[in-house]
Design an enzyme around this catalytic site. Structure first.
Site, mmCIF file in Angstrom:
data_model
loop_
_atom_site.group_PDB
_atom_site.id
_atom_site.type_symbol
_atom_site.label_atom_id
_atom_site.label_comp_id
_atom_site.label_asym_id
_atom_site.label_seq_id
_atom_site.Cartn_x
_atom_site.Cartn_y
_atom_site.Cartn_z
ATOM 1 N N LEU A 12 12.659 -2.104 -14.043
ATOM 2 C CA LEU A 12 12.784 -0.914 -14.887
ATOM 3 C C LEU A 12 11.766 -0.975 -16.005
ATOM 4 O O LEU A 12 11.435 -2.042 -16.493
ATOM 5 C CB LEU A 12 14.189 -0.873 -15.480
ATOM 6 C CG LEU A 12 15.313 -0.593 -14.489
ATOM 7 C CD1 LEU A 12 16.658 -0.684 -15.194
ATOM 8 C CD2 LEU A 12 15.145 0.783 -13.876
ATOM 9 N N CYS A 13 11.311 0.180 -16.423
ATOM 10 C CA CYS A 13 10.362 0.245 -17.531
ATOM 11 C C CYS A 13 11.010 -0.376 -18.768
ATOM 12 O O CYS A 13 12.194 -0.182 -18.977
ATOM 13 C CB CYS A 13 9.972 1.690 -17.824
ATOM 14 S SG CYS A 13 8.756 2.260 -16.622
ATOM 15 N N PRO A 14 10.307 -1.134 -19.565
ATOM 16 C CA PRO A 14 8.851 -1.306 -19.507
ATOM 17 C C PRO A 14 8.352 -2.480 -18.666
ATOM 18 O O PRO A 14 7.175 -2.825 -18.763
ATOM 19 C CB PRO A 14 8.504 -1.559 -20.979
ATOM 20 C CG PRO A 14 9.659 -2.358 -21.473
ATOM 21 C CD PRO A 14 10.868 -1.830 -20.737
ATOM 22 N N ASP A 39 10.698 2.584 -10.369
ATOM 23 C CA ASP A 39 11.123 3.353 -11.542
ATOM 24 C C ASP A 39 10.080 4.441 -11.796
ATOM 25 O O ASP A 39 8.944 4.159 -12.154
ATOM 26 C CB ASP A 39 11.243 2.421 -12.754
ATOM 27 C CG ASP A 39 11.716 3.163 -13.997
ATOM 28 O OD1 ASP A 39 11.790 4.410 -13.965
ATOM 29 O OD2 ASP A 39 12.029 2.496 -15.001
ATOM 30 N N HIS B 45 15.272 3.177 -19.587
ATOM 31 C CA HIS B 45 16.126 2.772 -18.462
ATOM 32 C C HIS B 45 17.202 3.726 -18.033
ATOM 33 O O HIS B 45 17.213 4.223 -16.940
ATOM 34 C CB HIS B 45 16.894 1.489 -18.768
ATOM 35 C CG HIS B 45 16.047 0.437 -19.320
ATOM 36 N ND1 HIS B 45 16.119 0.026 -20.600
ATOM 37 C CD2 HIS B 45 15.067 -0.254 -18.752
ATOM 38 C CE1 HIS B 45 15.231 -0.894 -20.799
ATOM 39 N NE2 HIS B 45 14.576 -1.085 -19.702
#
Ligand code: SF4
Lengths: 77, 347
Positions: A12-14, A39, B45
């Site tokens: 997931l980012c970042p 993502d 997220h």
């Protein structure tokens, strides 16, 4: 010119941005790296990171579950 | 021409760090941003996961700040070393499981290592005296400077005139007179300043910069520690606490129930690590089982899974159970009636 692949799937980012950053630091200007992510936030974040840090996004492809972002490493200053 | 002095600015993505960095740029300082990723940060997220949030823009605020200012941003993964801060904060926690004072000291300490490695001169943060109850008090600000080891290399441009002179000011790298004297919780001066600079659309996180200030999140983290019997976590654990409905029918097992398609997809990425359950006879969510379950536990779990799907009123629901050892089986059960699920099971 060497062409590299970076697997940033299921992150997931970042995290995909961090992995891209770590990969790009090890490459020379002009080298190309293809980042594969799941993502979709990466479609915003990786190009933003590239603009800030002087790298070029050559291509972005949204393939449904996966997105692929191709980057050409810019000149380091 | 002499080279400009270089500052590393801690960029959280909020307005204060944006303004602090801007004040330095105005003084001709070369500024680059550092953003620390602890795993708890409030960033894209959950937006990325939940279907209902899909059309909200998923921007990373720290990147946005850097782009707005035209500076570089270095995002640093501190997930591992940050654990010590969350697990054993020497100054304790705030209102929830937020170890703000230790956290700030940790981040400034990491920034110090970074400037030393990268040949930068000093560190800038967007802290304001009296803004936060724990980490941004007049008496705790020196603690951060001292415990991080940064000492007088740490400059807080938004309130510097209320604090002792730092090296960048003493050496004339920056003009103290052009720094600010903000204090207190009032955000009006920052908002006015943002307007003056023409900054719009900046992020204004309500509680703080991370999930640890969130009461519901902290409760889930405390529950995890209590029932695992040890105070530990890994990145998957803390990500999963942001997703789904969490139901703990017994100390040894917790169910994580997807609330929509987005969460279903996200949870399916964890099927190798966790036992997963879903209904094959009716539509329903994917559910992960965290913990060790025997046959009776699996049956209880299956009845709960049925309750969260469209078969909740059926006499029998067929649940597929996929153990994390790779084996799978099906179980036909009757869904647990809603009124038999005690409220305390919801974490
Ligand atoms: S809110 Fe979270 S990230 Fe911000 S100082 Fe407190 S613990 Fe650290």
């Amino acid at each position: 010119m060497s062409h590299h692949q970076l697997d940033a799937r299921n992150l997931l980012c970042p995290m995909p941005v961090i992995r891209t950053q770590d990969a790009v630091t090890k490459l020379a200007p002009g080298e190309v790296v293809e980042v594969v992510c799941t993502d979709h936030g990466a479609l915003n974040d990786i190009p933003a990171w590239c603009r800030i840090n002087g790298h070029k996004v050559i291509d972005t492809r949204d393939q449904g579950r996966e997105v692929i972002i191709t980057i050409e490493v810019g000149q380091s200053d | 021409m002499t080279q400009p002095r270089k500052a590393a600015a801690l960029i959280s993505g909020g307005l204060d760090s944006l303004l602090a960095a801007k004040l330095m740029l105005d003084q001709g300082i070369h500024v680059e941003g550092i953003n620390f990723f602890t795993g708890f940060c409030v960033e894209g997220h959950t937006h990325a996961i939940r279907s209902k949030d899909k059309n909200k823009p998923k921007r990373n605020n720290a990147l946005w700040v850097a782009e707005t200012l035209g500076i570089k941003l270095h995002i640093v993964d501190v997930i591992e070393p940050y654990k010590e801060v969350v697990l054993n904060p020497s100054h304790g926690y705030g209102a929830n499981l937020n170890p703000c004072l230790d956290c700030k000291g940790f981040m400034v300490g990491k920034a110090l290592e970074w400037i030393q490695e990268n040949g930068f001169d000093f560190i800038v943060t967007g802290e304001v005296i009296g803004q936060r109850p724990m980490s941004q008090r007049r008496d705790t600000m020196p603690v951060i400077a001292r415990e991080s080891g940064a000492g007088d290399l740490l400059l807080r441009p938004l309130c510097a005139r209320l604090l002792p002179e730092t090296k960048p000011e003493r050496e004339g790298w920056v003009d103290r007179e052009r720094l600010l004297n903000l204090s207190g919780r009032n955000r009006k001066p920052q908002i006015a300043l943002a307007k003056q600079y023409g900054f719009e659309d900046y992020a204004q996180p309500a509680g703080g910069c991370c999930f640890l200030t969130d009461a519901a999140y902290s409760k889930k983290l405390a529950d995890l520690w209590e029932n695992r019997g040890e105070k530990q976590y890994d990145l998957d654990d803390i990500m999963l606490l942001k997703v789904g409905r969490h139901v703990r029918p017994k100390p040894n097992m917790k169910l994580i129930v997807a609330r929509d398609d987005g969460e279903n997809n996200f949870l399916s990425g964890y099927k190798k690590r966790f036992t997963s359950l879903y209904s094959v006879s009716h539509k329903g969510p994917l559910v992960l089982l965290d913990g060790e379950a025997d046959d009776a536990d699996l049956e209880l779990a299956a009845r709960l899974v049925a309750r969260f799907g469209q078969g909740r009123d059926a006499d029998a629901v067929n649940i597929s159970i996929n153990l994390n050892d790779g084996s799978s089986r099906e179980m036909v059960i009757s869904p647990m009636p809603v009124n038999e699920i005690p409220q305390e099971w919801y974490v």
